[in-house]
Design an enzyme around this catalytic site. Structure first.
Site, PDB file in Angstrom:
ATOM      1  N   CYS A   1      82.844  80.762 -55.185  1.00  0.00           N
ATOM      2  CA  CYS A   1      81.561  80.870 -56.278  1.00  0.00           C
ATOM      3  C   CYS A   1      80.762  79.660 -55.927  1.00  0.00           C
ATOM      4  O   CYS A   1      81.048  78.643 -56.311  1.00  0.00           O
ATOM      5  CB  CYS A   1      82.363  80.809 -57.545  1.00  0.00           C
ATOM      6  SG  CYS A   1      81.229  80.947 -59.002  1.00  0.00           S
TER       7      CYS A   1
ATOM      8  N   GLY B   1      73.143  78.585 -62.313  1.00  0.00           N
ATOM      9  CA  GLY B   1      71.951  78.780 -62.019  1.00  0.00           C
ATOM     10  C   GLY B   1      71.554  80.459 -61.964  1.00  0.00           C
ATOM     11  O   GLY B   1      72.640  81.072 -61.707  1.00  0.00           O
ATOM     12  N   GLU B   2      70.508  80.800 -61.954  1.00  0.00           N
ATOM     13  CA  GLU B   2      69.962  82.183 -61.688  1.00  0.00           C
ATOM     14  C   GLU B   2      69.512  82.497 -60.335  1.00  0.00           C
ATOM     15  O   GLU B   2      68.705  82.052 -59.884  1.00  0.00           O
ATOM     16  CB  GLU B   2      68.807  82.563 -62.854  1.00  0.00           C
ATOM     17  CG  GLU B   2      68.489  83.883 -62.445  1.00  0.00           C
ATOM     18  CD  GLU B   2      69.226  85.131 -62.245  1.00  0.00           C
ATOM     19  OE1 GLU B   2      70.328  85.325 -63.267  1.00  0.00           O
ATOM     20  OE2 GLU B   2      69.310  85.745 -61.326  1.00  0.00           O
TER      21      GLU B   2
ATOM     22  N   SER C   1      74.730  91.018 -64.949  1.00  0.00           N
ATOM     23  CA  SER C   1      75.188  90.298 -66.014  1.00  0.00           C
ATOM     24  C   SER C   1      74.775  91.132 -67.209  1.00  0.00           C
ATOM     25  O   SER C   1      73.734  90.704 -67.763  1.00  0.00           O
ATOM     26  CB  SER C   1      75.119  88.968 -66.059  1.00  0.00           C
ATOM     27  OG  SER C   1      75.915  88.225 -65.244  1.00  0.00           O
ATOM     28  N   LEU C   2      75.371  92.349 -67.635  1.00  0.00           N
ATOM     29  CA  LEU C   2      74.961  93.067 -68.675  1.00  0.00           C
ATOM     30  C   LEU C   2      75.062  92.455 -70.175  1.00  0.00           C
ATOM     31  O   LEU C   2      74.318  92.247 -70.803  1.00  0.00           O
ATOM     32  CB  LEU C   2      75.321  94.569 -68.613  1.00  0.00           C
ATOM     33  CG  LEU C   2      74.690  95.569 -69.365  1.00  0.00           C
ATOM     34  CD1 LEU C   2      73.317  95.951 -68.817  1.00  0.00           C
ATOM     35  CD2 LEU C   2      75.445  96.934 -69.205  1.00  0.00           C
ATOM     36  N   HIS C   3      76.329  92.282 -70.165  1.00  0.00           N
ATOM     37  CA  HIS C   3      76.891  91.742 -71.594  1.00  0.00           C
ATOM     38  C   HIS C   3      76.724  92.404 -72.945  1.00  0.00           C
ATOM     39  O   HIS C   3      77.334  92.018 -73.878  1.00  0.00           O
ATOM     40  CB  HIS C   3      76.399  90.295 -71.782  1.00  0.00           C
ATOM     41  CG  HIS C   3      76.697  89.340 -70.637  1.00  0.00           C
ATOM     42  ND1 HIS C   3      77.545  89.730 -69.669  1.00  0.00           N
ATOM     43  CD2 HIS C   3      76.089  88.043 -69.927  1.00  0.00           C
ATOM     44  CE1 HIS C   3      77.507  88.753 -68.760  1.00  0.00           C
ATOM     45  NE2 HIS C   3      76.610  88.004 -68.860  1.00  0.00           N
TER      46      HIS C   3
ATOM     47  N   ASN D   1      84.798  82.728 -72.868  1.00  0.00           N
ATOM     48  CA  ASN D   1      85.692  81.131 -72.660  1.00  0.00           C
ATOM     49  C   ASN D   1      84.832  80.256 -73.782  1.00  0.00           C
ATOM     50  O   ASN D   1      83.800  79.592 -73.413  1.00  0.00           O
ATOM     51  CB  ASN D   1      85.508  80.728 -71.402  1.00  0.00           C
ATOM     52  CG  ASN D   1      86.887  80.049 -71.022  1.00  0.00           C
ATOM     53  OD1 ASN D   1      87.723  79.732 -71.828  1.00  0.00           O
ATOM     54  ND2 ASN D   1      86.766  79.321 -70.025  1.00  0.00           N
TER      55      ASN D   1
ATOM     56  N   CYS E   1      81.702  78.648 -66.092  1.00  0.00           N
ATOM     57  CA  CYS E   1      80.707  78.054 -65.427  1.00  0.00           C
ATOM     58  C   CYS E   1      79.748  77.011 -66.417  1.00  0.00           C
ATOM     59  O   CYS E   1      79.651  77.108 -67.485  1.00  0.00           O
ATOM     60  CB  CYS E   1      79.630  79.116 -65.277  1.00  0.00           C
ATOM     61  SG  CYS E   1      77.702  78.536 -64.981  1.00  0.00           S
TER      62      CYS E   1
ATOM     63  N   CYS F   1      76.278  80.401 -72.476  1.00  0.00           N
ATOM     64  CA  CYS F   1      76.593  79.812 -71.424  1.00  0.00           C
ATOM     65  C   CYS F   1      76.473  78.283 -71.487  1.00  0.00           C
ATOM     66  O   CYS F   1      75.364  77.657 -71.764  1.00  0.00           O
ATOM     67  CB  CYS F   1      75.591  80.307 -70.257  1.00  0.00           C
ATOM     68  SG  CYS F   1      75.965  79.362 -68.679  1.00  0.00           S
TER      69      CYS F   1
ATOM     70  N   CYS G   1      70.618  81.495 -71.619  1.00  0.00           N
ATOM     71  CA  CYS G   1      71.826  82.223 -72.254  1.00  0.00           C
ATOM     72  C   CYS G   1      72.614  81.613 -73.499  1.00  0.00           C
ATOM     73  O   CYS G   1      73.143  80.401 -73.238  1.00  0.00           O
ATOM     74  CB  CYS G   1      72.759  83.081 -71.447  1.00  0.00           C
ATOM     75  SG  CYS G   1      71.868  84.017 -70.065  1.00  0.00           S
TER      76      CYS G   1
ATOM     77  N   GLU H   1      78.418  72.761 -59.668  1.00  0.00           N
ATOM     78  CA  GLU H   1      80.047  73.215 -59.552  1.00  0.00           C
ATOM     79  C   GLU H   1      79.995  74.141 -58.708  1.00  0.00           C
ATOM     80  O   GLU H   1      79.187  75.053 -58.203  1.00  0.00           O
ATOM     81  CB  GLU H   1      80.164  73.625 -60.797  1.00  0.00           C
ATOM     82  CG  GLU H   1      80.315  72.555 -61.738  1.00  0.00           C
ATOM     83  CD  GLU H   1      80.803  73.076 -63.061  1.00  0.00           C
ATOM     84  OE1 GLU H   1      80.836  72.639 -64.205  1.00  0.00           O
ATOM     85  OE2 GLU H   1      81.216  74.335 -63.249  1.00  0.00           O
TER      86      GLU H   1
ATOM     87  N   CYS I   1      69.700  75.915 -65.358  1.00  0.00           N
ATOM     88  CA  CYS I   1      69.279  77.246 -65.435  1.00  0.00           C
ATOM     89  C   CYS I   1      68.082  77.384 -66.414  1.00  0.00           C
ATOM     90  O   CYS I   1      68.195  76.811 -67.658  1.00  0.00           O
ATOM     91  CB  CYS I   1      70.367  78.188 -65.683  1.00  0.00           C
ATOM     92  SG  CYS I   1      69.947  79.969 -65.673  1.00  0.00           S
TER      93      CYS I   1
HETATM   94  N1  SAH Z   1      72.986  83.339 -63.665  1.00  0.00           N
HETATM   95  C1  SAH Z   1      73.844  84.325 -63.063  1.00  0.00           C
HETATM   96  C2  SAH Z   1      74.722  83.871 -62.132  1.00  0.00           C
HETATM   97  C3  SAH Z   1      76.193  83.568 -62.819  1.00  0.00           C
HETATM   98  S1  SAH Z   1      76.051  82.788 -64.275  1.00  0.00           S
HETATM   99  C4  SAH Z   1      73.986  85.377 -64.217  1.00  0.00           C
HETATM  100  O1  SAH Z   1      74.212  85.293 -65.083  1.00  0.00           O
HETATM  101  O2  SAH Z   1      74.395  86.529 -63.497  1.00  0.00           O
HETATM  102  C5  SAH Z   1      77.827  82.289 -64.355  1.00  0.00           C
HETATM  103  C6  SAH Z   1      78.777  83.383 -64.686  1.00  0.00           C
HETATM  104  O3  SAH Z   1      79.561  82.668 -65.680  1.00  0.00           O
HETATM  105  C7  SAH Z   1      78.134  84.731 -65.593  1.00  0.00           C
HETATM  106  O4  SAH Z   1      78.891  86.031 -65.026  1.00  0.00           O
HETATM  107  C8  SAH Z   1      78.422  84.365 -66.932  1.00  0.00           C
HETATM  108  O5  SAH Z   1      78.553  85.484 -67.515  1.00  0.00           O
HETATM  109  C9  SAH Z   1      79.632  83.533 -66.883  1.00  0.00           C
HETATM  110  N2  SAH Z   1      79.788  82.607 -68.011  1.00  0.00           N
HETATM  111  C10 SAH Z   1      78.877  81.759 -68.755  1.00  0.00           C
HETATM  112  N3  SAH Z   1      79.245  81.220 -69.885  1.00  0.00           N
HETATM  113  C11 SAH Z   1      80.477  81.855 -69.850  1.00  0.00           C
HETATM  114  C12 SAH Z   1      81.393  81.612 -70.930  1.00  0.00           C
HETATM  115  N4  SAH Z   1      81.500  80.789 -71.771  1.00  0.00           N
HETATM  116  N5  SAH Z   1      82.607  82.285 -70.913  1.00  0.00           N
HETATM  117  C13 SAH Z   1      82.812  83.197 -69.805  1.00  0.00           C
HETATM  118  N6  SAH Z   1      82.050  83.204 -68.745  1.00  0.00           N
HETATM  119  C14 SAH Z   1      80.838  82.595 -69.004  1.00  0.00           C
HETATM  120 FE1  SF4 Z   2      71.578  80.929 -66.415  1.00  0.00          FE
HETATM  121 FE2  SF4 Z   2      73.599  82.746 -65.752  1.00  0.00          FE
HETATM  122 FE3  SF4 Z   2      74.147  80.750 -67.549  1.00  0.00          FE
HETATM  123 FE4  SF4 Z   2      72.510  82.750 -68.196  1.00  0.00          FE
HETATM  124  S1  SF4 Z   2      74.633  82.957 -67.819  1.00  0.00           S
HETATM  125  S2  SF4 Z   2      72.015  80.505 -68.535  1.00  0.00           S
HETATM  126  S3  SF4 Z   2      71.514  83.127 -66.360  1.00  0.00           S
HETATM  127  S4  SF4 Z   2      73.739  80.625 -65.363  1.00  0.00           S
END
Ligand code: SAH
Ligand code: SF4
Length: 358
Positions: free
Chosen positions: A114, A171-172, A226-228, A302, A345, A128, A125, A88, A121
């Protein structure tokens, strides 16, 4: 024979492959400024060299497998790679063009792309959708570069028009560091897309040792963390890799990272209902970021079908933001751009798979 993808090469590398070397600059011009997809189009390149090039290389275009346009101008692409795998890419219009009273362009429209760095990945997480499909493979540098070329071309954007890149797709990025660094270098080249380091932001889930490595490469890019979560227990639930690279190790790596003194490190904080949306967390976050020139970006979780977590209320988001702001931490709430399409994502890909399965 599978040909090499010319988008994988830096201009310097290409210059060492073609004779005379100045042809590399001309080829780059065709690829990155004229959006050429065949060597035949390159009229100022001698026919024999064009032939040689097309025997050896492809200019690998990405096939648009699916495209969704949101009412706010966000476009989400599902691209098909040469091996049939899909990724994507999201095209975001950050600001509309504005015209002054005399009809001149006052402010140009601003765009951000983006991009994805892997198919799937490994980080896994729990919130995700990309993680659910597991890991398939790294993208090559050329496949990362091709995403920006493809969206620019599809939107008819003048080649000279600069845009910003965020590595926040699937992906990371730091798990594919070599190809990422190569793509960053290719993007930066002034004879190509000319997207400087300052316009590129690498988002990472926090592989601290790789943050150091990226810093040592001195590519001039920004990082977003991405602290969260503010404590290791919750962070390890959300991002299992946190057990190996805990919050303290990430904060230390950020402090070592070469940052433009005028800029801030972005901390992304995915807000999940009843998990991390309280003011106790906000207070801990302020403490954690003490001494760092930081900016916090709050993201609404989301939800997707089958997800374990809930979307926070706007009221709680605003309270969280206000707490941070009044305690000296710059904080924004990320506009949920493209909410009417599959915004987060991995969601477009998921939709595609579901439809295929039906
Ligand atoms: N892997 C890297 C690169 C981006 S991941 C990282 O984790 O930083 C893609 C982005 O989508 C991240 O910022 C993540 O926090 C966000 N993301 C993933 N799942 C999501 C969801 N269900 N709702 C909102 N944002 C989400
Ligand atoms: Fe990978 Fe980023 Fe999704 Fe975590 S949030 S699984 S690091 S793509």
């Amino acid at each position: 024979m599978i040909k090499k993808n010319i988008l994988d090469y830096t201009k310097l590398e290409l210059a060492s492959l073609v004779k005379p070397s100045f042809r590399a600059k001309q080829i780059w011009n065709w690829v990155y400024h004229q959006y050429a997809t065949t060597f035949d189009e390159m009229q100022n390149i001698p026919k024999a060299l064009r032939q040689e090039l097309s025997n050896e290389f492809d200019i690998l275009p990405l096939k648009i497998a699916r495209k969704e346009v949101s009412s706010d101008g966000t476009i989400k692409y599902l691209f098909e790679l040469r091996d049939g795998k899909t990724i994507e890419t999201v095209w975001l219009k950050m600001r509309d063009e504005s015209i002054d009273d005399e009809g001149n362009i006052e402010n140009e429209a601003r765009y951000t792309v983006c991009v994805s760095t892997q198919v799937g990945c490994k980080v896994g997480c729990s919130f995700c959708l990309t993680a659910k499909g597991g890991f398939t493979r790294d993208l090559s540098a050329g496949e990362i570069v091709a995403q920006v070329l493809a969206v620019k071309a599809d939107n008819g954007l003048a080649a000279s028009k600069r845009l910003n890149i965020v590595y926040m797709g699937m992906g990371e990025p730091l798990d594919n560091l070599d190809n990422l660094a190569r793509a960053i270098t290719i993007f930066k080249d002034e004879d190509g897309l000319s997207i400087g380091g300052k316009r590129q932001t690498v988002s990472t889930s926090g592989l601290s040792t790789k943050i150091d490595k990226l810093g040592e490469m001195d590519l001039g890019v920004h990082i977003a963390i991405s602290l969260h979560a503010v404590d290791d227990e919750l962070r390890s639930e959300l991002i299992p890799m946190n057990k190996a690279y805990n919050i303290a190790s990430i904060i230390d790596a950020v402090k070592r990272f070469p940052i433009d003194t005028r800029k801030r490190v972005m901390f992304e904080y995915l807000v999940i209902k009843n998990k991390n949306d309280d003011l106790v967390s906000a207070k801990k976050l302020v403490k954690l970021l003490h001494g760092i020139k930081a900016k916090v970006n709050l993201i609404f979780f989301n939800p997707y079908e089958g997800s374990d977590y809930g979307r926070p209320s706007r009221g709680d988001m605003v309270k969280f933001q206000e707490y941070l702001t009044t305690h000296g931490v710059l904080c924004t709430i990320r506009d949920s751009k493209g909410l009417d399409i599959s915004a987060a994502c991995g969601q477009l890909k998921e939709k595609d798979l579901q439809e295929v399965a039906q």
